[in-house]
Write an enzyme that holds these catalytic residues in place. Sequence first.
Site, PDB file in Angstrom:
ATOM      1  CD  GLU A   1      -3.039  -1.043   2.216  1.00  0.00           C
ATOM      2  OE1 GLU A   1      -4.157  -1.536   2.016  1.00  0.00           O
ATOM      3  OE2 GLU A   1      -2.723  -0.499   3.294  1.00  0.00           O
TER       4      GLU A   1
ATOM      5  CE  LYS B   1      -5.754  -4.869  21.326  1.00  0.00           C
ATOM      6  NZ  LYS B   1      -5.104  -3.594  20.942  1.00  0.00           N
ATOM      7  CG  PHE B   2     -10.150  -5.048  18.404  1.00  0.00           C
ATOM      8  CD1 PHE B   2     -10.633  -6.167  19.073  1.00  0.00           C
ATOM      9  CD2 PHE B   2      -9.523  -4.058  19.142  1.00  0.00           C
ATOM     10  CE1 PHE B   2     -10.496  -6.289  20.447  1.00  0.00           C
ATOM     11  CE2 PHE B   2      -9.380  -4.162  20.522  1.00  0.00           C
ATOM     12  CZ  PHE B   2      -9.872  -5.290  21.177  1.00  0.00           C
ATOM     13  CG  HIS B   3      -8.512  -5.700  10.070  1.00  0.00           C
ATOM     14  ND1 HIS B   3      -8.977  -6.664   9.210  1.00  0.00           N
ATOM     15  CD2 HIS B   3      -8.417  -4.565   9.332  1.00  0.00           C
ATOM     16  CE1 HIS B   3      -9.149  -6.148   8.007  1.00  0.00           C
ATOM     17  NE2 HIS B   3      -8.822  -4.869   8.061  1.00  0.00           N
TER      18      HIS B   3
ATOM     19  CB  CYS C   1      11.832  16.068   5.175  1.00  0.00           C
ATOM     20  SG  CYS C   1      12.345  14.965   3.837  1.00  0.00           S
TER      21      CYS C   1
ATOM     22  CD  GLU D   1      -4.237  -5.670   2.261  1.00  0.00           C
ATOM     23  OE1 GLU D   1      -4.983  -4.957   2.973  1.00  0.00           O
ATOM     24  OE2 GLU D   1      -2.996  -5.595   2.260  1.00  0.00           O
TER      25      GLU D   1
END
Length: 656
Positions: free
Chosen positions: A152, A358-360, A162, A309
């Site tokens: 991605e 972790k909650f995906h 910068c 995905e």
Amino acid sequence: MKFVRMPVPGVSLGCDYNPEQWSPDVWREDVALMRQAGVDLVAVNIFGWSNLEPSPGEYRFDDLDEVVELLHANGIKLNLGTGTSSPPPWLTSRYPEVLPVAEDGTTRFPGGRQAWCPSSPVFRDRALDLVSRVARRYGRHPALVLWHVSNELGCHNALCYCETSAEAFRNWLRGRYRKIETLNAAWGTSFWSQRYGDWSEIQPPRLALSLRNPAQIVDFHRFSSDELLGYYRAEASILRKHSQTPVTTNFMVTAHIRNLDYWSWAPEMDVIANDHYLDHRLGDPVAELSFAADLTRGLAGGRPWMLMEQAAGAVNWQPHNLTKAPGEMIRNSLTHVARGADSICFFQWRASAQGAEKFHSAMLPHAGTDTVAWREVLRLSETLDRIGEVAGTEVEADAALLFSWDSWWSAEGEARPSQAVTYLDQVHAAHRALRGLGVTTDVIAPGTDLSRYRLVVVPCLYMVSDEHARAIADYVAAGGHVVVTFFSGIVDERDRIRLGGYPGAFRDLLGVVAEEFAPLQPEMSVTLTNGATATLWTERLRVTTATVEASYRDGLLPGVPAITRNQYGDGVAWYVATKTDMSELFREATGRRGETGNVEIVRRSGGGRSYLFVINHGTDPVEHPTTGYDLVAGQAISGSLRVEGGGVAVIREEAR
């Protein structure tokens, strides 16, 4: 494009796997479950840098070797990442100059992902060294069918402000304009005493006390897209040196990512791949899914592509992360297939126990295999196997919609007639209206050959070159039909207003002249003489050669034209000068009388075969005339197909 064959035959099922998060015992359990689920393709080493190179120059490939061999032994093909998407802590600690700088001039630190400046030579040197080692080690492995560059690209770090990026921007501008006088003319630097005397005076468009130069901002977007594309090319060059395997990276054709001009990226890909997640912040996330799939197919030149995905259920990054209802995963997946995808992959295989994601959701959820989610995965796998013969066919479309990243960037400038007017709002509205009539639409770049299309829609093409405007006019003169929506044709490719009245580049084609914009407050609406309601935008418009299809009945401009129709050569050009439902206009332009609502009706064909997809996102049953064989249900259809609410069908049609 160099390569159009998908890496796995049929309509394949794949996933993103992060074995570095788990023990070897779990790897073996995972691969056994992957076989049970019919997984064909697995992406690994996406975020593997700190495992492969735990300290500078110390390389450890044992774990990745074991995972690769385990997948290969079980007949699962490899989509191998280069591991460069996020640098390890030692790199940013030793070389803090690689860290990206935000628009406000502050540094963004490690702790998330993509903590690197696209222009950093230090990052590039270290990353390309890793790529070279990965390519030499695995480039000829028999399980390898696809290279996955980074991940991605530009999701978080596309725009870096910068000093390293500043110098790279100056070099890019030298290549584009050659002379500082040419740049001054292009940017209109006579305004606000911005004239430059030397290239060294130019900075990235960091936040200022006032509005900034819009032409400079658009060029910075162009530069930033090119800079990351140059990085992709550097990785791809190394991979191709050591391997014959096709190379790609995952695009992000979605409603909230806009920083890369994928029209310029697509020719560099051996396979077009996209990541897409339902966005419940939108009014109609399923309609946006259809649009994104059509745009991805456009990037693939109409040929099959990969969904690299998607989510099995909820994501973890929206304000309200909604799960999917039973059957929704299959409907979403088959919508992508209907619109050209020959590979359906998920992020991720096993739900993470730690970290920011972790909650995906995952194909294998935290609760394990005795779950609705797992049974949905098995059902999808079986369905993809049943429709595998569809692979290689192409989508039939007789309408086109022009899409431009330049217009997206420039139409949403800091100073514009209405902050409520956004580019994607018009694009999505036009596509959604066509979809609701059952019209399949190719989403294509300005300048694409239009001759094969019955209708071309031009939504909010704010920035357009003379060449691309002329191509649209030539298409209409030759007998084509075009619909142009408001805030189109306003500026040239240097963001300079086209003088003489709006809609600028399209005045003659449309047979109208607008003297003045008259945007509405977001809560306001006006009525039209055709009975429709309009919002957001009006303009003081008069016709020159066009006829008036509808005028404003009330509001600031009663009696002023709102929708016009102009005969131009052998074709017809409509102008929609306000935000209103375009379904009736599209019925006239396409000859489609019925509505399909929230039902996908799309056809793929090729090699003497034809397949009709009917995907019912609604709750009521629908019927559609067809004769053939339903690959999903495994039964013959004669005359009429009935698809229950939430159901799907893929019909191998008899000869049409």
